[in-house]
Design an enzyme around this catalytic site. Structure first.
Site, PDB file in Angstrom:
ATOM      1  N   ILE A  16     -31.061  46.830 -50.574  1.00  0.00           N
ATOM      2  CA  ILE A  16     -31.161  45.494 -51.178  1.00  0.00           C
ATOM      3  C   ILE A  16     -31.787  45.622 -52.563  1.00  0.00           C
ATOM      4  O   ILE A  16     -31.347  44.980 -53.520  1.00  0.00           O
ATOM      5  CB  ILE A  16     -31.962  44.537 -50.274  1.00  0.00           C
ATOM      6  CG1 ILE A  16     -31.228  44.335 -48.942  1.00  0.00           C
ATOM      7  CG2 ILE A  16     -32.200  43.194 -50.958  1.00  0.00           C
ATOM      8  CD1 ILE A  16     -31.984  43.517 -47.908  1.00  0.00           C
ATOM      9  N   ARG A  98     -35.367  43.243 -32.773  1.00  0.00           N
ATOM     10  CA  ARG A  98     -36.257  42.875 -33.876  1.00  0.00           C
ATOM     11  C   ARG A  98     -37.726  42.962 -33.477  1.00  0.00           C
ATOM     12  O   ARG A  98     -38.580  43.246 -34.309  1.00  0.00           O
ATOM     13  CB  ARG A  98     -35.896  41.511 -34.440  1.00  0.00           C
ATOM     14  CG  ARG A  98     -36.073  40.378 -33.493  1.00  0.00           C
ATOM     15  CD  ARG A  98     -35.581  39.080 -34.101  1.00  0.00           C
ATOM     16  NE  ARG A  98     -36.276  38.740 -35.301  1.00  0.00           N
ATOM     17  CZ  ARG A  98     -35.781  38.910 -36.531  1.00  0.00           C
ATOM     18  NH1 ARG A  98     -34.601  39.431 -36.692  1.00  0.00           N
ATOM     19  NH2 ARG A  98     -36.461  38.560 -37.579  1.00  0.00           N
ATOM     20  N   ASN A 131     -37.512  42.233 -42.575  1.00  0.00           N
ATOM     21  CA  ASN A 131     -37.572  41.673 -41.216  1.00  0.00           C
ATOM     22  C   ASN A 131     -38.713  42.227 -40.375  1.00  0.00           C
ATOM     23  O   ASN A 131     -39.096  43.361 -40.578  1.00  0.00           O
ATOM     24  CB  ASN A 131     -36.251  41.965 -40.494  1.00  0.00           C
ATOM     25  CG  ASN A 131     -35.199  40.960 -40.892  1.00  0.00           C
ATOM     26  OD1 ASN A 131     -35.499  39.790 -41.035  1.00  0.00           O
ATOM     27  ND2 ASN A 131     -33.990  41.437 -41.073  1.00  0.00           N
ATOM     28  N   ASP A 159     -28.494  33.255 -44.141  1.00  0.00           N
ATOM     29  CA  ASP A 159     -27.897  32.555 -42.990  1.00  0.00           C
ATOM     30  C   ASP A 159     -27.268  31.238 -43.452  1.00  0.00           C
ATOM     31  O   ASP A 159     -26.177  30.862 -43.010  1.00  0.00           O
ATOM     32  CB  ASP A 159     -28.983  32.277 -41.935  1.00  0.00           C
ATOM     33  CG  ASP A 159     -29.789  33.522 -41.629  1.00  0.00           C
ATOM     34  OD1 ASP A 159     -29.217  34.457 -41.063  1.00  0.00           O
ATOM     35  OD2 ASP A 159     -30.973  33.581 -42.009  1.00  0.00           O
ATOM     36  N   ARG A 162     -24.117  32.002 -45.232  1.00  0.00           N
ATOM     37  CA  ARG A 162     -23.089  32.415 -44.265  1.00  0.00           C
ATOM     38  C   ARG A 162     -22.495  31.188 -43.570  1.00  0.00           C
ATOM     39  O   ARG A 162     -21.275  31.103 -43.358  1.00  0.00           O
ATOM     40  CB  ARG A 162     -23.716  33.328 -43.204  1.00  0.00           C
ATOM     41  CG  ARG A 162     -24.024  34.730 -43.711  1.00  0.00           C
ATOM     42  CD  ARG A 162     -24.941  35.469 -42.734  1.00  0.00           C
ATOM     43  NE  ARG A 162     -25.109  36.867 -43.103  1.00  0.00           N
ATOM     44  CZ  ARG A 162     -26.039  37.663 -42.588  1.00  0.00           C
ATOM     45  NH1 ARG A 162     -26.896  37.200 -41.688  1.00  0.00           N
ATOM     46  NH2 ARG A 162     -26.117  38.922 -42.954  1.00  0.00           N
ATOM     47  N   HIS A 187     -35.300  33.643 -38.750  1.00  0.00           N
ATOM     48  CA  HIS A 187     -34.181  34.466 -39.225  1.00  0.00           C
ATOM     49  C   HIS A 187     -33.932  35.532 -38.162  1.00  0.00           C
ATOM     50  O   HIS A 187     -34.421  36.664 -38.245  1.00  0.00           O
ATOM     51  CB  HIS A 187     -34.507  35.118 -40.573  1.00  0.00           C
ATOM     52  CG  HIS A 187     -33.501  36.187 -40.929  1.00  0.00           C
ATOM     53  ND1 HIS A 187     -32.198  35.904 -41.242  1.00  0.00           N
ATOM     54  CD2 HIS A 187     -33.602  37.544 -40.962  1.00  0.00           C
ATOM     55  CE1 HIS A 187     -31.542  37.037 -41.470  1.00  0.00           C
ATOM     56  NE2 HIS A 187     -32.366  38.039 -41.297  1.00  0.00           N
ATOM     57  N   SER A 238     -26.849  44.183 -44.197  1.00  0.00           N
ATOM     58  CA  SER A 238     -26.297  43.496 -45.376  1.00  0.00           C
ATOM     59  C   SER A 238     -27.131  43.832 -46.603  1.00  0.00           C
ATOM     60  O   SER A 238     -28.358  43.803 -46.529  1.00  0.00           O
ATOM     61  CB  SER A 238     -26.352  41.982 -45.177  1.00  0.00           C
ATOM     62  OG  SER A 238     -26.081  41.635 -43.864  1.00  0.00           O
TER      63      SER A 238
END
Ligand code: NAX
Length: 330
Positions: A16, A98, A131, A159, A162, A187, A238
Site C-alpha cells: 500500500i 483477523r 488491520n 468497503d 466497493r 472493517h 488489496s
C-alpha cells in the site's frame, strides 16, 4: 490550507505504501495548492527497500513535494507531523483470522500512539489502515491522551467504495451516480454494508435494484468478503484500491465531503444509533472544515439493527482481547 504540511506514511515500502506515496506527493491528498513534506517510516529490515522508494519519489519531480524524511527511526518519523497514515503492520495472509492479528499489531499501535502523543503536532489527524484497523485506531488513541479523541479514525472507505462500485455495476450505471451507501461497524467480515439510504441514479437503491434477495445475500457477502476474495486471487491483500481509499478518506476529512454526499469512516462511537461509547465504529459522516459529523436521524429498521449490533459485538470482543493483552482497563 497554508504552510507546509508533514504527512507520515508508515509501512512506506510495503504494497500500500508503494501505491499511496505518489498519490500523496502529486497533490491528491491535500489538493493542488498544498506543499508537503513526506515522512516515510519502515522497520530496519526494510531500510534498503525504503531507500529505493525514496529515490523513485525524488525522480518524479513532484512540484508540491518540498522534502522527504525516509527513516527507520520512529521518533524522527513522528516528529511534527500534521497527518499520520498508519499502514505499517503485519498484513492478513490467506487463511489468517483477523483476531490472530490483534496481538501482533496491538504492540505496534501502542508504540505509535505513544509516539504520536510525544512528538506529533497536537492537532495531528490519524487515519489507521493497518488491520484490524478499528481496534488498532482505538489502541493508538488510548496511548495518546494529549491528542483529541476525534482525531483518530479507521479506514472503511475501501468497503464504502466497493459497495458503490458493486451497486453501479449491478445497475449498469456509473459510480458517480451512486451515493450514500453506509458501512456500519468494523472493517471486517461482520461489517454491514447498508443500501437502505443509498441513492442510485436519483432513486432509492432498493427500488433501483429491485431485488431484495440479491441485496440481502450476494451484495452483503460480496462486500464483506471482498478483501479475502482479492487475497485469494492475488495472493496478496488489496493495494492500490486501498491506497486510493486512504487518500479519499483523508482528503474528504480535511477538505470536505462533496455537497449532498456522505462517506463512511471509523470514528469514536458517541452513542449515535445506539452504539455505546468506547469503540471505533464506522458510521456515515459528513466532513466540513477539517471535522467530521456523524449523519443523524436515519431510520433504522429491525434488519439493520441486528447487523449493526453484530458488528459492534465483534468490535467489543476485539477490544476486550486487545485491552487484556495490553493490560489496559476498558
Ligand atoms: P505489506 O506487508 O506489503 O506492507 C506493510 C509494511 O509495513 C511492510 O513493509 C513492513 O515492513 C511495514 N511495517 C511493519 N511494522 C511496521 C512498523 N512498526 N512501523 C513501520 N512499518 C512497519 O502490507 P500491505 O499490503 O501494505 O498492507 C498493510 C496493512 O493494511 C495490513 O495490515 C493490511 O491488512 C491492511 N489493509 C487494510 C485495509 C483497510 O481497508 N483498512 C485494506 C487493505 C489492507 O488489507
Amino acid at each position: 490550507m497554508d504552510g507546509i504540511k508533514r504527512v507520515l506514511v508508515t509501512g512506506a515500502a510495503g504494497n500500500i505504501g508503494y501505491a499511496i506515496i505518489p498519490l500523496i506527493a502529486s497533490g491528491q491528498l491535500l489538493g493542488p495548492d498544498q506543499p508537503i513534506i513526506l515522512h516515510l517510516l519502515e522497520i530496519p529490515p526494510c531500510k534498503e527497500r525504503l531507500e529505493g522508494v525514496r529515490m523513485e519519489i525524488e525522480d518524479c519531480c513532484f512540484p508540491l513535494l518540498k522534502g522527504i524524511v525516509a527513516t527507520t527511526d520512529s521518533k524522527e518519523a513522528f516528529t511534527d507531523i500534521d497527518i499520520a497514515i498508519l499502514v505499517g503492520s503485519v498484513p492478513r495472509t490467506a487463511g489468517m483470522e483477523r483476531k490472530e492479528l490483534l496481538s501482533k499489531n496491538g504492540t505496534i499501535f501502542r508504540e505509535q500512539g505513544t509516539l504520536l502523543n510525544q512528538y506529533s503536532k497536537k492537532n495531528v489527524k490519524v487515519a489507521v489502515i493497518g488491520n484490524p484497523a478499528n481496534t488498532n485506531a482505538l489502541i493508538a488513541q488510548a496511548y495518546a491522551p494529549n491528542i483529541p479523541k476525534e482525531n483518530f479514525t479507521a479506514m472503511t472507505r475501501l468497503d464504502h467504495n466497493r459497495a458503490c462500485a458493486l451497486l453501479a455495476s449491478k445497475t449498469g450505471t456509473s459510480y458517480s451516480n451512486v451515493k450514500n451507501v453506509i458501512i456500519w461497524g468494523n472493517h471486517s467480515s461482520t461489517q454491514y454494508p447498508d443500501v437502505r439510504h443509498a441513492v442510485v441514479n436519483g432513486k432509492n437503491a432498493i427500488e433501483a435494484i429491485n431485488d431484495d434477495t440479491w441485496l440481502k445475500n450476494e451484495f452483503i457477502s460480496c462486500i464483506q468478503q471482498r478483501g479475502a476474495t482479492i487475497i485469494k486471487a492475488r495472493g496478496m491483500s488489496s493495494a492500490f484500491s486501498a491506497a486510493v481509499a486512504a487518500v479519499n478518506h483523508v482528503h474528504d476529512w480535511i477538505l470536505g465531503t462533496p455537497e449532498g454526499k456522505w462517506t463512511s469512516m471509523g470514528v469514536s462511537s458517541d452513542g449515535s444509533y445506539g452504539i455505546p461509547v468506547g469503540v471505533i465504529y464506522s458510521y456515515p459522516v459528513i466532513c466540513k472544515y477539517g471535522k467530521y459529523e456523524i449523519v443523524q436521524n436515519l431510520k433504522i429498521d429491525e434488519y439493520s439493527r441486528a447487523l449493526m449490533d453484530k458488528t459492534y459485538e465483534e468490535l467489543l470482543s476485539e477490544k476486550t482481547e486487545a485491552y487484556s493483552f495490553l493490560g489496559l482497563s476498558a
